[in-house]
Design a protein around this motif. Sequence first.
Motif, PDB file in Angstrom:
ATOM      1  N   ARG A  72     -16.517   4.146   5.931  1.00  0.00           N
ATOM      2  CA  ARG A  72     -16.555   5.615   5.552  1.00  0.00           C
ATOM      3  C   ARG A  72     -15.770   5.793   4.007  1.00  0.00           C
ATOM      4  NH1 ARG A  72     -14.027   7.945  11.218  1.00  0.00           N
ATOM      5  NH2 ARG A  72     -15.809   7.174  12.317  1.00  0.00           N
ATOM      6  N   ASP A  73     -15.073   4.659   3.748  1.00  0.00           N
ATOM      7  CA  ASP A  73     -14.170   4.888   2.264  1.00  0.00           C
ATOM      8  C   ASP A  73     -14.376   3.493   1.735  1.00  0.00           C
ATOM      9  OD1 ASP A  73     -12.706   5.979   0.573  1.00  0.00           O
ATOM     10  OD2 ASP A  73     -10.715   5.969   1.683  1.00  0.00           O
ATOM     11  N   ASN A  74     -13.733   3.717   0.585  1.00  0.00           N
ATOM     12  CA  ASN A  74     -14.022   2.523  -0.268  1.00  0.00           C
ATOM     13  C   ASN A  74     -12.668   1.750  -0.265  1.00  0.00           C
ATOM     14  OD1 ASN A  74     -14.301   0.600  -2.184  1.00  0.00           O
ATOM     15  ND2 ASN A  74     -14.541   2.060  -3.939  1.00  0.00           N
ATOM     16  N   PRO A  75     -12.611   0.626   0.484  1.00  0.00           N
ATOM     17  CA  PRO A  75     -11.607   0.065   0.582  1.00  0.00           C
ATOM     18  C   PRO A  75     -10.788  -0.741  -0.934  1.00  0.00           C
ATOM     19  CG  PRO A  75     -13.055  -1.508   1.359  1.00  0.00           C
ATOM     20  CD  PRO A  75     -13.569  -0.281   1.041  1.00  0.00           C
ATOM     21  N   ALA A  77     -10.727   1.081  -3.548  1.00  0.00           N
ATOM     22  CA  ALA A  77     -10.277   2.109  -4.600  1.00  0.00           C
ATOM     23  C   ALA A  77      -8.716   1.814  -4.699  1.00  0.00           C
ATOM     24  CB  ALA A  77     -10.568   3.342  -3.853  1.00  0.00           C
ATOM     25  N   ALA A  78      -8.166   2.523  -5.714  1.00  0.00           N
ATOM     26  CA  ALA A  78      -6.847   2.055  -6.035  1.00  0.00           C
ATOM     27  C   ALA A  78      -5.989   2.990  -5.097  1.00  0.00           C
ATOM     28  CB  ALA A  78      -6.638   2.872  -7.446  1.00  0.00           C
ATOM     29  N   VAL A  79      -6.537   4.440  -4.597  1.00  0.00           N
ATOM     30  CA  VAL A  79      -5.494   4.860  -3.650  1.00  0.00           C
ATOM     31  C   VAL A  79      -5.402   4.071  -2.245  1.00  0.00           C
ATOM     32  CG1 VAL A  79      -6.177   7.109  -4.763  1.00  0.00           C
ATOM     33  CG2 VAL A  79      -7.476   6.299  -3.128  1.00  0.00           C
ATOM     34  N   ASN A  80      -6.484   3.063  -2.008  1.00  0.00           N
ATOM     35  CA  ASN A  80      -6.345   2.463  -0.635  1.00  0.00           C
ATOM     36  C   ASN A  80      -5.476   1.278  -0.857  1.00  0.00           C
ATOM     37  OD1 ASN A  80      -7.664   4.449   0.572  1.00  0.00           O
ATOM     38  ND2 ASN A  80      -9.641   3.659   0.190  1.00  0.00           N
ATOM     39  N   GLN A  81      -5.116   0.838  -2.113  1.00  0.00           N
ATOM     40  CA  GLN A  81      -4.474  -0.491  -1.961  1.00  0.00           C
ATOM     41  C   GLN A  81      -2.877  -0.187  -2.160  1.00  0.00           C
ATOM     42  OE1 GLN A  81      -5.761  -2.144  -5.586  1.00  0.00           O
ATOM     43  NE2 GLN A  81      -7.721  -2.704  -4.986  1.00  0.00           N
ATOM     44  N   SER A  82      -2.197  -1.107  -1.640  1.00  0.00           N
ATOM     45  CA  SER A  82      -0.864  -0.912  -1.392  1.00  0.00           C
ATOM     46  C   SER A  82      -0.188  -1.396  -2.796  1.00  0.00           C
ATOM     47  CB  SER A  82      -0.216  -1.991  -0.406  1.00  0.00           C
ATOM     48  OG  SER A  82      -0.669  -3.485  -0.785  1.00  0.00           O
ATOM     49  N   TRP A  83       1.199  -1.087  -2.888  1.00  0.00           N
ATOM     50  CA  TRP A  83       1.851  -1.226  -4.280  1.00  0.00           C
ATOM     51  C   TRP A  83       2.280  -2.932  -4.375  1.00  0.00           C
ATOM     52  CZ3 TRP A  83       2.619   0.406  -8.714  1.00  0.00           C
ATOM     53  CH2 TRP A  83       3.636  -0.038  -9.528  1.00  0.00           C
ATOM     54  N   THR A  84       2.103  -3.540  -3.202  1.00  0.00           N
ATOM     55  CA  THR A  84       2.205  -5.069  -3.437  1.00  0.00           C
ATOM     56  C   THR A  84       0.913  -5.675  -3.935  1.00  0.00           C
ATOM     57  OG1 THR A  84       3.585  -4.943  -1.440  1.00  0.00           O
ATOM     58  CG2 THR A  84       2.696  -7.192  -1.987  1.00  0.00           C
ATOM     59  N   ASP A  85      -0.144  -5.353  -3.534  1.00  0.00           N
ATOM     60  CA  ASP A  85      -1.343  -5.820  -3.958  1.00  0.00           C
ATOM     61  C   ASP A  85      -1.683  -5.315  -5.383  1.00  0.00           C
ATOM     62  OD1 ASP A  85      -2.164  -6.781  -1.585  1.00  0.00           O
ATOM     63  OD2 ASP A  85      -3.191  -5.123  -1.064  1.00  0.00           O
ATOM     64  N   ARG A  86      -1.142  -4.298  -5.855  1.00  0.00           N
ATOM     65  CA  ARG A  86      -1.162  -3.977  -7.301  1.00  0.00           C
ATOM     66  C   ARG A  86      -0.302  -4.852  -8.039  1.00  0.00           C
ATOM     67  NH1 ARG A  86      -0.722   2.554  -7.231  1.00  0.00           N
ATOM     68  NH2 ARG A  86      -2.379   3.036  -5.533  1.00  0.00           N
ATOM     69  N   VAL A  87       0.933  -5.196  -7.479  1.00  0.00           N
ATOM     70  CA  VAL A  87       1.699  -5.999  -8.561  1.00  0.00           C
ATOM     71  C   VAL A  87       1.079  -7.527  -8.510  1.00  0.00           C
ATOM     72  CG1 VAL A  87       4.066  -7.202  -8.364  1.00  0.00           C
ATOM     73  CG2 VAL A  87       3.846  -4.739  -7.827  1.00  0.00           C
ATOM     74  N   LYS A  88       0.640  -7.974  -7.426  1.00  0.00           N
ATOM     75  CA  LYS A  88      -0.003  -9.313  -7.445  1.00  0.00           C
ATOM     76  C   LYS A  88      -1.100  -9.381  -8.399  1.00  0.00           C
ATOM     77  CE  LYS A  88       0.942 -10.802  -2.772  1.00  0.00           C
ATOM     78  NZ  LYS A  88       0.556 -11.183  -1.590  1.00  0.00           N
ATOM     79  N   ALA A  89      -1.981  -8.256  -8.471  1.00  0.00           N
ATOM     80  CA  ALA A  89      -2.964  -8.208  -9.501  1.00  0.00           C
ATOM     81  C   ALA A  89      -2.454  -8.280 -10.904  1.00  0.00           C
ATOM     82  CB  ALA A  89      -3.796  -6.880  -9.387  1.00  0.00           C
ATOM     83  N   TYR A  90      -1.159  -7.430 -11.140  1.00  0.00           N
ATOM     84  CA  TYR A  90      -0.612  -7.714 -12.468  1.00  0.00           C
ATOM     85  C   TYR A  90      -0.123  -9.061 -12.921  1.00  0.00           C
ATOM     86  CZ  TYR A  90      -0.502  -2.628 -12.690  1.00  0.00           C
ATOM     87  OH  TYR A  90      -0.970  -1.296 -12.659  1.00  0.00           O
ATOM     88  N   GLU A  91       0.335 -10.091 -11.823  1.00  0.00           N
ATOM     89  CA  GLU A  91       0.621 -11.183 -11.980  1.00  0.00           C
ATOM     90  C   GLU A  91      -0.575 -12.342 -12.691  1.00  0.00           C
ATOM     91  OE1 GLU A  91       2.313 -12.713  -8.475  1.00  0.00           O
ATOM     92  OE2 GLU A  91       4.132 -11.531  -8.785  1.00  0.00           O
ATOM     93  N   THR A  92      -1.770 -11.862 -12.304  1.00  0.00           N
ATOM     94  CA  THR A  92      -2.898 -12.788 -12.711  1.00  0.00           C
ATOM     95  C   THR A  92      -3.519 -12.057 -14.050  1.00  0.00           C
ATOM     96  OG1 THR A  92      -4.339 -11.313 -11.308  1.00  0.00           O
ATOM     97  CG2 THR A  92      -3.223 -13.419 -10.471  1.00  0.00           C
ATOM     98  N   VAL A  93      -3.062 -11.013 -14.558  1.00  0.00           N
ATOM     99  CA  VAL A  93      -3.532 -10.568 -15.846  1.00  0.00           C
ATOM    100  C   VAL A  93      -3.143 -11.613 -17.060  1.00  0.00           C
ATOM    101  CG1 VAL A  93      -3.512  -8.677 -17.674  1.00  0.00           C
ATOM    102  CG2 VAL A  93      -3.839  -8.267 -15.290  1.00  0.00           C
ATOM    103  N   GLY A  94      -4.197 -12.001 -17.749  1.00  0.00           N
ATOM    104  CA  GLY A  94      -3.962 -12.986 -18.817  1.00  0.00           C
ATOM    105  C   GLY A  94      -4.072 -14.136 -18.295  1.00  0.00           C
ATOM    106  N   TYR A 121     -10.035 -12.013   3.212  1.00  0.00           N
ATOM    107  CA  TYR A 121      -9.087 -12.388   4.152  1.00  0.00           C
ATOM    108  C   TYR A 121      -8.133 -11.184   4.172  1.00  0.00           C
ATOM    109  CZ  TYR A 121     -10.598 -16.891   5.751  1.00  0.00           C
ATOM    110  OH  TYR A 121     -11.426 -18.034   6.490  1.00  0.00           O
ATOM    111  N   ALA A 122      -7.829 -10.638   3.026  1.00  0.00           N
ATOM    112  CA  ALA A 122      -6.819  -9.655   2.862  1.00  0.00           C
ATOM    113  C   ALA A 122      -7.382  -8.401   3.539  1.00  0.00           C
ATOM    114  CB  ALA A 122      -6.226  -9.385   1.332  1.00  0.00           C
ATOM    115  N   GLU A 123      -8.692  -8.070   3.241  1.00  0.00           N
ATOM    116  CA  GLU A 123      -9.405  -7.108   3.874  1.00  0.00           C
ATOM    117  C   GLU A 123      -9.502  -7.026   5.432  1.00  0.00           C
ATOM    118  OE1 GLU A 123     -13.245  -6.360   1.963  1.00  0.00           O
ATOM    119  OE2 GLU A 123     -12.204  -5.983  -0.108  1.00  0.00           O
ATOM    120  N   LYS A 124      -9.510  -8.145   6.003  1.00  0.00           N
ATOM    121  CA  LYS A 124      -9.939  -8.356   7.299  1.00  0.00           C
ATOM    122  C   LYS A 124      -8.579  -8.314   8.159  1.00  0.00           C
ATOM    123  CE  LYS A 124     -11.804 -11.705  10.457  1.00  0.00           C
ATOM    124  NZ  LYS A 124     -12.075 -13.265  10.866  1.00  0.00           N
ATOM    125  N   LYS A 125      -7.473  -8.625   7.132  1.00  0.00           N
ATOM    126  CA  LYS A 125      -6.163  -8.583   7.872  1.00  0.00           C
ATOM    127  C   LYS A 125      -5.580  -7.144   7.855  1.00  0.00           C
ATOM    128  CE  LYS A 125      -1.797 -10.847   7.531  1.00  0.00           C
ATOM    129  NZ  LYS A 125      -0.794 -11.531   6.585  1.00  0.00           N
TER     130      LYS A 125
END
Length: 199
Positions: A72-75, A77-94, A121-125
Amino acid sequence: MKPFLVAAAAASVLGLSAFAPLPALAQAAPGEKVNQLIVYGDDPCPESADGAITVCARKDESERFRIPPPLRDNPNAAVNQSWTDRVKAYETVGAAGAYSCSPVGSAGASGCMAKLFNQAYAEKKQSTDVQMGKLIEAEREKRLKSIDADAAAEQARVEQLEKEYDARIARERAAEASPAPAAPSATPAPGSLATPPQD
């Protein structure tokens, strides 16, 4: 006909026979059968038959004809992502180089498949959908408890039979080892001829 052509024809016939379908019994893989169902409202869960494990996930009656919640929703999307996942994404930038999933550097694309696996695996968890694996494990544990109880009862019965057998063997050996009653001495009956003692 040349012998070479005969050998080639025989090899092709033998090669094609390797792709022949196997009999139905050979195709059936051994193992337990698992039947996974989703039931809605007050619908009954079918009973397990023929040794198969039947697990049912129950949902509300209002969910019967709806699109499943994960769709029903886009998993992503930024509104559905936790802050931890966003920080991990920033660690891999560059990041560049091996296992970075980047077009920059040596072997940069080598980490893309691992990244896809980690995301899956993260989506499944984090999924709120029914997890059939947990239901199957619970059913297996329930069956194993009954199997353990049956095995313990059988073990107790066998041990009791062994004790009775050992006691019987001990009684028989004790009877064999006990001295037999003395035989009565043979005395000549009156009027019988007795041999006179020799001088």
